[in-house]
Design a protein around this motif. Structure first.
Motif, mmCIF file in Angstrom:
data_model
loop_
_atom_site.group_PDB
_atom_site.id
_atom_site.type_symbol
_atom_site.label_atom_id
_atom_site.label_comp_id
_atom_site.label_asym_id
_atom_site.label_seq_id
_atom_site.Cartn_x
_atom_site.Cartn_y
_atom_site.Cartn_z
ATOM 1 N N SER A 1 0.824 -1.206 0.000
ATOM 2 C CA SER A 1 0.000 0.000 0.000
ATOM 3 C C SER A 1 0.856 1.254 0.000
ATOM 4 C CB SER A 1 -0.952 0.000 1.201
ATOM 5 O OG SER A 1 -0.248 -0.111 2.415
ATOM 6 N N THR A 2 1.983 1.208 0.713
ATOM 7 C CA THR A 2 2.888 2.348 0.720
ATOM 8 C C THR A 2 3.426 2.610 -0.681
ATOM 9 O OG1 THR A 2 3.540 1.930 3.015
ATOM 10 C CG2 THR A 2 5.030 3.264 1.689
ATOM 11 N N ALA A 3 3.862 1.555 -1.352
ATOM 12 C CA ALA A 3 4.410 1.699 -2.698
ATOM 13 C C ALA A 3 3.342 2.166 -3.680
ATOM 14 C CB ALA A 3 4.992 0.365 -3.159
ATOM 15 N N TYR A 4 2.167 1.629 -3.545
ATOM 16 C CA TYR A 4 1.101 1.985 -4.479
ATOM 17 C C TYR A 4 0.712 3.450 -4.340
ATOM 18 C CZ TYR A 4 -3.070 1.629 -7.274
ATOM 19 O OH TYR A 4 -4.019 1.812 -8.244
ATOM 20 N N ALA A 5 0.584 3.920 -3.116
ATOM 21 C CA ALA A 5 0.226 5.328 -2.899
ATOM 22 C C ALA A 5 1.300 6.258 -3.442
ATOM 23 C CB ALA A 5 0.010 5.586 -1.407
ATOM 24 N N GLU A 6 2.551 5.803 -3.395
ATOM 25 C CA GLU A 6 3.638 6.631 -3.909
ATOM 26 C C GLU A 6 3.735 6.560 -5.432
ATOM 27 O OE1 GLU A 6 7.097 5.328 -1.834
ATOM 28 O OE2 GLU A 6 6.571 6.387 0.017
ATOM 29 N N GLN A 7 3.390 5.400 -5.999
ATOM 30 C CA GLN A 7 3.469 5.246 -7.452
ATOM 31 C C GLN A 7 2.331 5.993 -8.160
ATOM 32 O OE1 GLN A 7 3.375 1.174 -8.796
ATOM 33 N NE2 GLN A 7 3.838 1.706 -10.924
ATOM 34 N N PHE A 8 1.153 6.017 -7.522
ATOM 35 C CA PHE A 8 -0.010 6.648 -8.130
ATOM 36 C C PHE A 8 -0.647 7.651 -7.159
ATOM 37 C CE2 PHE A 8 0.394 2.372 -9.896
ATOM 38 C CZ PHE A 8 0.509 2.651 -11.252
ATOM 39 N N PRO A 9 0.060 8.697 -6.792
ATOM 40 C CA PRO A 9 -0.451 9.635 -5.779
ATOM 41 C C PRO A 9 -1.772 10.283 -6.161
ATOM 42 C CG PRO A 9 1.405 10.580 -6.970
ATOM 43 C CD PRO A 9 1.355 9.129 -7.339
ATOM 44 N N GLU A 10 -2.002 10.486 -7.462
ATOM 45 C CA GLU A 10 -3.235 11.158 -7.873
ATOM 46 C C GLU A 10 -4.478 10.315 -7.598
ATOM 47 O OE1 GLU A 10 -1.960 8.485 -11.125
ATOM 48 O OE2 GLU A 10 -0.940 9.906 -9.790
ATOM 49 N N LEU A 11 -4.308 9.019 -7.546
ATOM 50 C CA LEU A 11 -5.446 8.144 -7.270
ATOM 51 C C LEU A 11 -5.869 8.197 -5.808
ATOM 52 C CD1 LEU A 11 -4.599 4.930 -9.335
ATOM 53 C CD2 LEU A 11 -6.144 6.800 -9.927
ATOM 54 N N TYR A 12 -4.993 8.665 -4.962
ATOM 55 C CA TYR A 12 -5.239 8.660 -3.520
ATOM 56 C C TYR A 12 -5.118 10.050 -2.915
ATOM 57 C CZ TYR A 12 -5.035 3.766 -4.449
ATOM 58 O OH TYR A 12 -5.286 2.528 -4.987
ATOM 59 N N ASP A 13 -5.451 11.047 -3.710
ATOM 60 C CA ASP A 13 -5.481 12.435 -3.216
ATOM 61 C C ASP A 13 -4.169 12.837 -2.553
ATOM 62 O OD1 ASP A 13 -8.087 12.494 -4.105
ATOM 63 O OD2 ASP A 13 -8.932 12.041 -2.130
ATOM 64 N N ASN A 14 -3.072 12.270 -3.030
ATOM 65 C CA ASN A 14 -1.752 12.581 -2.482
ATOM 66 C C ASN A 14 -1.636 12.254 -0.991
ATOM 67 O OD1 ASN A 14 -0.493 13.518 -4.852
ATOM 68 N ND2 ASN A 14 -1.514 15.490 -4.651
ATOM 69 N N SER A 15 -2.450 11.348 -0.520
ATOM 70 C CA SER A 15 -2.351 10.926 0.882
ATOM 71 C C SER A 15 -1.386 9.756 1.000
ATOM 72 C CB SER A 15 -3.727 10.542 1.433
ATOM 73 O OG SER A 15 -4.309 9.486 0.687
ATOM 74 N N LYS A 16 -0.961 9.492 2.215
ATOM 75 C CA LYS A 16 0.036 8.457 2.484
ATOM 76 C C LYS A 16 -0.616 7.211 3.089
ATOM 77 C CE LYS A 16 4.002 10.827 1.766
ATOM 78 N NZ LYS A 16 5.126 10.383 0.920
ATOM 79 N N ALA A 17 -0.111 6.040 2.704
ATOM 80 C CA ALA A 17 -0.588 4.787 3.290
ATOM 81 C C ALA A 17 0.174 4.429 4.552
ATOM 82 C CB ALA A 17 -0.464 3.652 2.279
ATOM 83 N N LEU A 18 1.297 5.083 4.772
ATOM 84 C CA LEU A 18 2.116 4.786 5.945
ATOM 85 C C LEU A 18 2.140 5.998 6.875
ATOM 86 C CD1 LEU A 18 3.910 2.839 7.448
ATOM 87 C CD2 LEU A 18 5.855 3.660 6.122
ATOM 88 N N THR A 19 1.243 5.991 7.859
ATOM 89 C CA THR A 19 1.178 7.031 8.876
ATOM 90 C C THR A 19 1.051 6.361 10.234
ATOM 91 O OG1 THR A 19 -1.249 7.208 8.915
ATOM 92 C CG2 THR A 19 -0.077 8.521 7.246
ATOM 93 N N VAL A 20 1.309 7.108 11.272
ATOM 94 C CA VAL A 20 1.188 6.541 12.621
ATOM 95 C C VAL A 20 -0.257 6.110 12.880
ATOM 96 C CG1 VAL A 20 1.454 6.991 15.077
ATOM 97 C CG2 VAL A 20 3.141 7.878 13.462
ATOM 98 N N ALA A 21 -1.202 6.969 12.522
ATOM 99 C CA ALA A 21 -2.614 6.628 12.719
ATOM 100 C C ALA A 21 -3.007 5.438 11.845
ATOM 101 C CB ALA A 21 -3.493 7.833 12.401
ATOM 102 N N GLY A 22 -2.469 5.392 10.636
ATOM 103 C CA GLY A 22 -2.763 4.278 9.750
ATOM 104 C C GLY A 22 -2.242 2.967 10.278
ATOM 105 N N ASN A 23 -1.076 2.999 10.927
ATOM 106 C CA ASN A 23 -0.536 1.779 11.526
ATOM 107 C C ASN A 23 -1.449 1.256 12.631
ATOM 108 O OD1 ASN A 23 1.707 1.821 9.872
ATOM 109 N ND2 ASN A 23 3.025 2.820 11.372
ATOM 110 N N LEU A 24 -2.008 2.191 13.403
ATOM 111 C CA LEU A 24 -2.941 1.787 14.451
ATOM 112 C C LEU A 24 -4.148 1.082 13.857
ATOM 113 C CD1 LEU A 24 -4.163 1.797 17.298
ATOM 114 C CD2 LEU A 24 -5.037 4.094 16.814
ATOM 115 N N ARG A 25 -4.730 1.695 12.837
ATOM 116 C CA ARG A 25 -5.900 1.091 12.205
ATOM 117 C C ARG A 25 -5.573 -0.294 11.654
ATOM 118 N NH1 ARG A 25 -9.430 3.558 7.062
ATOM 119 N NH2 ARG A 25 -10.747 1.694 6.797
ATOM 120 N N SER A 26 -4.420 -0.426 11.023
ATOM 121 C CA SER A 26 -4.023 -1.706 10.446
ATOM 122 C C SER A 26 -3.793 -2.761 11.518
ATOM 123 C CB SER A 26 -2.749 -1.523 9.617
ATOM 124 O OG SER A 26 -2.417 -2.702 8.920
ATOM 125 N N ASP A 27 -3.195 -2.359 12.634
ATOM 126 C CA ASP A 27 -2.986 -3.301 13.735
ATOM 127 C C ASP A 27 -4.326 -3.816 14.263
ATOM 128 O OD1 ASP A 27 -0.219 -3.113 13.658
ATOM 129 O OD2 ASP A 27 -0.179 -1.395 14.992
#
Length: 446
Positions: free
Chosen positions: A206-232
């Motif tokens: 997900s981190t790589a995908y968000a970086e490869q296609f930033p326009e598809l994800y509103d330039n948001s990041k898949a790797l954030t502290v809050a995101g790690n919590l949700r994933s856990d």
């Protein structure tokens, strides 16, 4: 761990899941981003969490059932097909139908070889087992080649192949231990395999995908502290639902691996209780453990009532689960200082109970198609609960979940070294991380 980190690359292919709206400003790892679990990239990451972990649990369960010659094998194969269809749709949404068709053909072969391996084991055909694993490794390299091509070299072929092979070896290890009668190891490896798919593969993809296609994800990041919590929380709550269903079936069948499956369920509860203690203190941790263990026990009470055809005891189990729902909902509301409304928690928890009991009832009735359809709904519900729970926790402690985790430099753009399975919550202190997980799980439990 190093191998697993590299392996993460492979499933980037799967990462091409349908993008969702929402977003946050693009920022590098040194900037501060608002603490939130609701961005386009995090929605994509959560969907990958769900599909990959469902694949892992479903595959291991299917292989065990093939070995035991259980009657719901075909229905579990259909569950794998539905999972593959979702992966295909996501891949096609980014790369188009042609590459997606090529990928899913290889992925379905990957699934078929697990079936081939389990069937050979059931027939004690060692040569056929080895042939299946050899073909599986060859397929891993084919998928790796495709992944490297579609990512235009951003995901190295060797690392992708190593990632997928690691996944295959974990599934194999869990199944081999089961065949050998080492059920404790089998369930421990199952937990590790699911964790790898979420904490390593999905996180990296997900981190790589968000970086490869930033326009598809509103330039948001898949790797954030809050995101790690949700994933856990995705992992912990998803595993709870999956293993709880297994425990109920094993109890009903008087299966030899019942105790091992129950130990796995209790281990999941123990992680949640430890997290609660780390942030709220021993009294709260003990209260959580008592409440959560009670609902697991009520599930077993329900199973025993069905086995004994005792309508009165069955009704009592349902009533006990209702009382648990009320008490746990209030506990969660109090712990989150009202951010989680008790009624909202109660509704979510009722859905969890309904899908858990519904899956079991359909299984007992021999309606295996309905049983596994309900199980898939219940599993997905846990991921929705993880989102709600993690959002509340982030709202309660925004300073702890703002920004991005540290990203060491690696051959995978700084992703590989980050995914050590020994550290679930990354850069946050372990105790805080554990506590966060507990919160999330509570919400999910609702």
């Amino acid at each position: 761990m190093k191998a697993m980190n590299k392996a993460t690359t492979l499933l980037l292919i799967l990462v091409m899941l349908i993008p969702v709206g929402g977003g946050a400003a693009l920022a590098d790892s040194h900037q501060i981003e608002e603490a939130t679990v609701d961005t386009a990239a995090l929605e994509m990451r959560s969907e990958i969490d769900r599909l990959l972990s469902e694949h892992g649990f479903g595959t291991i369960t299917l292989m065990r059932k093939i070995f035991n010659k259980e009657p719901d094998v075909e229905q579990l194969k259909e569950l794998a097909n539905l999972n593959s269809q979702d992966l295909h749709a996501g891949f096609a949404s980014v790369y188009g139908e042609g590459p997606a068709d090529e990928f899913i053909a290889l992925w379905n072969e990957h699934n078929a070889l697990f079936v081939e391996y389990a069937t050979a084991a059931a027939n004690n055909d060692q040569q056929a087992m080895q042939n299946a694993m050899d073909k599986m490794e060859q397929g891993s390299h084919k998928i790796a080649t495709l992944q490297a091509e579609v990512s235009e070299g951003k995901l190295p072929e060797a690392a992708v192949a190593e990632m997928l092979i690691t996944h295959e070896q974990q599934v194999k290890a869990s199944f081999d231990a089961y065949v050998a009668g080492d059920y404790e190891t089998s369930y421990a490896m199952q937990s590790e395999a699911m964790a790898y798919l979420v904490n390593t593969m999905s996180k990296t993809l997900s981190t790589a995908y968000a970086e490869q296609f930033p326009e598809l994800y509103d330039n948001s990041k898949a790797l954030t502290v809050a995101g790690n919590l949700r994933s856990d929380l995705n992992l912990l709550l998803g595993e709870h639902f999956a293993v709880a269903g297994t425990v109920m079936q094993k109890r009903f069948q008087d299966a030899p691996d019942f105790e091992a499956s129950l130990a796995a369920l209790n281990a999941n509860t123990g992680k949640q209780a430890a997290a609660t203690t780390s942030i709220y203190g021993e009294e709260a941790g003990n209260q959580f453990a008592a409440l959560w263990n009670s609902h697991n026990e009520y599930y077993l009470q329900y199973v025993d009532a069905v086995k004994n055809n005792n309508a009165e005891e069955k009704e009592a189990a349902v009533a006990n689960l209702g009382q648990f729902r009320d008490e746990f909902s209030q506990f969660m509301s109090t712990a989150t200082e009202g951010i989680l409304d008790a009624d909202t928690v109660s509704e979510a928890l009722q859905m969890h109970v309904d899908t858990t009991l519904g899956t079991f009832d359909s299984f007992v009735a021999g309606d295996y198609a309905k049983a596994w359809t309900t199980a898939r709904e219940g599993y997905a519900h846990m991921f929705a609960t993880a989102k709600t729970t993690s959002a509340a926790f982030v709202q309660q402690f925004p300073d702890k979940f703002a920004g991005f985790p540290a990203m060491p430099e690696t051959g995978l753009g700084g992703m590989a070294g980050m995914f050590d399975m020994n550290s679930i919550l990354w850069s946050l202190p372990f105790l805080i991380i554990a506590a966060l997980l507990v919160f999330s799980r509570r919400k999910v439990l609702e």
